[in-house]
Design a protein around this motif. Structure first.
Motif, PDB file in Angstrom:
ATOM      1  N   ARG A 148       0.813  -1.215   0.000  1.00 54.49           N
ATOM      2  CA  ARG A 148       0.000   0.000   0.000  1.00 54.49           C
ATOM      3  C   ARG A 148       0.845   1.263   0.000  1.00 54.49           C
ATOM      4  O   ARG A 148       0.647   2.186   0.777  1.00 54.49           O
ATOM      5  CB  ARG A 148      -0.968   0.006   1.173  1.00 54.49           C
ATOM      6  CG  ARG A 148      -1.964  -1.114   1.083  1.00 54.49           C
ATOM      7  CD  ARG A 148      -2.955  -1.042   2.201  1.00 54.49           C
ATOM      8  NE  ARG A 148      -3.825  -2.205   2.123  1.00 54.49           N
ATOM      9  CZ  ARG A 148      -5.108  -2.165   2.345  1.00 54.49           C
ATOM     10  NH1 ARG A 148      -5.686  -1.058   2.693  1.00 54.49           N
ATOM     11  NH2 ARG A 148      -5.831  -3.248   2.246  1.00 54.49           N
ATOM     12  N   ASN A 149       1.793   1.281  -0.910  1.00 51.00           N
ATOM     13  CA  ASN A 149       2.677   2.430  -1.073  1.00 51.00           C
ATOM     14  C   ASN A 149       2.080   3.347  -2.145  1.00 51.00           C
ATOM     15  O   ASN A 149       2.069   2.998  -3.319  1.00 51.00           O
ATOM     16  CB  ASN A 149       4.070   1.937  -1.489  1.00 51.00           C
ATOM     17  CG  ASN A 149       5.068   3.055  -1.612  1.00 51.00           C
ATOM     18  OD1 ASN A 149       4.712   4.224  -1.572  1.00 51.00           O
ATOM     19  ND2 ASN A 149       6.317   2.676  -1.777  1.00 51.00           N
ATOM     20  N   PRO A 150       1.577   4.526  -1.784  1.00 44.78           N
ATOM     21  CA  PRO A 150       0.920   5.401  -2.762  1.00 44.78           C
ATOM     22  C   PRO A 150       1.835   5.856  -3.900  1.00 44.78           C
ATOM     23  O   PRO A 150       1.407   5.963  -5.039  1.00 44.78           O
ATOM     24  CB  PRO A 150       0.456   6.599  -1.942  1.00 44.78           C
ATOM     25  CG  PRO A 150       0.500   6.174  -0.529  1.00 44.78           C
ATOM     26  CD  PRO A 150       1.506   5.066  -0.440  1.00 44.78           C
ATOM     27  N   ALA A 151       3.095   6.111  -3.615  1.00 50.21           N
ATOM     28  CA  ALA A 151       4.025   6.551  -4.667  1.00 50.21           C
ATOM     29  C   ALA A 151       4.247   5.434  -5.686  1.00 50.21           C
ATOM     30  O   ALA A 151       4.279   5.673  -6.897  1.00 50.21           O
ATOM     31  CB  ALA A 151       5.350   6.973  -4.050  1.00 50.21           C
ATOM     32  N   SER A 152       4.387   4.231  -5.188  1.00 56.92           N
ATOM     33  CA  SER A 152       4.570   3.084  -6.073  1.00 56.92           C
ATOM     34  C   SER A 152       3.308   2.819  -6.895  1.00 56.92           C
ATOM     35  O   SER A 152       3.389   2.516  -8.092  1.00 56.92           O
ATOM     36  CB  SER A 152       4.931   1.858  -5.250  1.00 56.92           C
ATOM     37  OG  SER A 152       5.054   0.732  -6.067  1.00 56.92           O
ATOM     38  N   THR A 153       2.158   2.952  -6.263  1.00 54.23           N
ATOM     39  CA  THR A 153       0.897   2.760  -6.971  1.00 54.23           C
ATOM     40  C   THR A 153       0.754   3.769  -8.099  1.00 54.23           C
ATOM     41  O   THR A 153       0.346   3.428  -9.214  1.00 54.23           O
ATOM     42  CB  THR A 153      -0.290   2.877  -6.000  1.00 54.23           C
ATOM     43  OG1 THR A 153      -0.162   1.888  -4.999  1.00 54.23           O
ATOM     44  CG2 THR A 153      -1.609   2.716  -6.715  1.00 54.23           C
ATOM     45  N   ARG A 154       1.108   5.005  -7.823  1.00 56.23           N
ATOM     46  CA  ARG A 154       1.012   6.062  -8.824  1.00 56.23           C
ATOM     47  C   ARG A 154       1.938   5.790 -10.009  1.00 56.23           C
ATOM     48  O   ARG A 154       1.528   5.885 -11.171  1.00 56.23           O
ATOM     49  CB  ARG A 154       1.337   7.419  -8.182  1.00 56.23           C
ATOM     50  CG  ARG A 154       0.806   8.587  -8.911  1.00 56.23           C
ATOM     51  CD  ARG A 154       0.926   9.923  -8.173  1.00 56.23           C
ATOM     52  NE  ARG A 154       1.752   9.981  -6.977  1.00 56.23           N
ATOM     53  CZ  ARG A 154       1.302   9.845  -5.722  1.00 56.23           C
ATOM     54  NH1 ARG A 154       0.028   9.607  -5.511  1.00 56.23           N
ATOM     55  NH2 ARG A 154       2.115   9.934  -4.701  1.00 56.23           N
ATOM     56  N   SER A 155       3.169   5.392  -9.738  1.00 54.63           N
ATOM     57  CA  SER A 155       4.110   5.135 -10.836  1.00 54.63           C
ATOM     58  C   SER A 155       3.700   3.896 -11.638  1.00 54.63           C
ATOM     59  O   SER A 155       3.809   3.879 -12.864  1.00 54.63           O
ATOM     60  CB  SER A 155       5.536   5.000 -10.315  1.00 54.63           C
ATOM     61  OG  SER A 155       5.656   3.876  -9.481  1.00 54.63           O
TER      62      SER A 155
END
Length: 103
Positions: free
Chosen positions: A40-47
């Protein structure tokens, strides 16, 4: 042993590129699922979402290029492939079912 005739659709030079792009899209989608339910890492999800969107746009561009090459007649390979997936005119089936495609 009989030699199997390859379909024109599978002999286009764009097919390996399409396979690579859709494989990358599948990998990005799977990584998005894993990220959603584990890290649940938002930065990773976005990329990863950007990568998935980019691969979908590239796949769309490859499909549009394939269609343009088939319709224009510039590439005989793509024109035959497009004819293979297009509708047949009424009454164009050869007798005794010798067509490579069902009528």
């Amino acid at each position: 042993m009989a030699v199997v005739q390859a379909r024109p659709l599978w002999n286009t030079p764009l097919l390996p590129v399409q396979f690579v792009v859709t494989a990358l899209a599948g990998a990005a989608g799977l990584a998005l699922l894993f990220n959603r339910y584990s890290a649940r890492n938002p930065a990773s999800t976005r990329s990863l979402a950007h990568v998935l969107a980019a691969t979908q746009l590239v796949a769309l561009a490859i499909g549009a290029l394939w269609l343009a090459l088939g319709l224009s007649g510039v590439s005989p390979v793509h024109a035959r492939a497009l004819a293979e997936v297009g509708p047949r005119p009424t009454g164009s089936c050869p007798p005794h079912g010798r067509s490579p495609r069902p009528c």
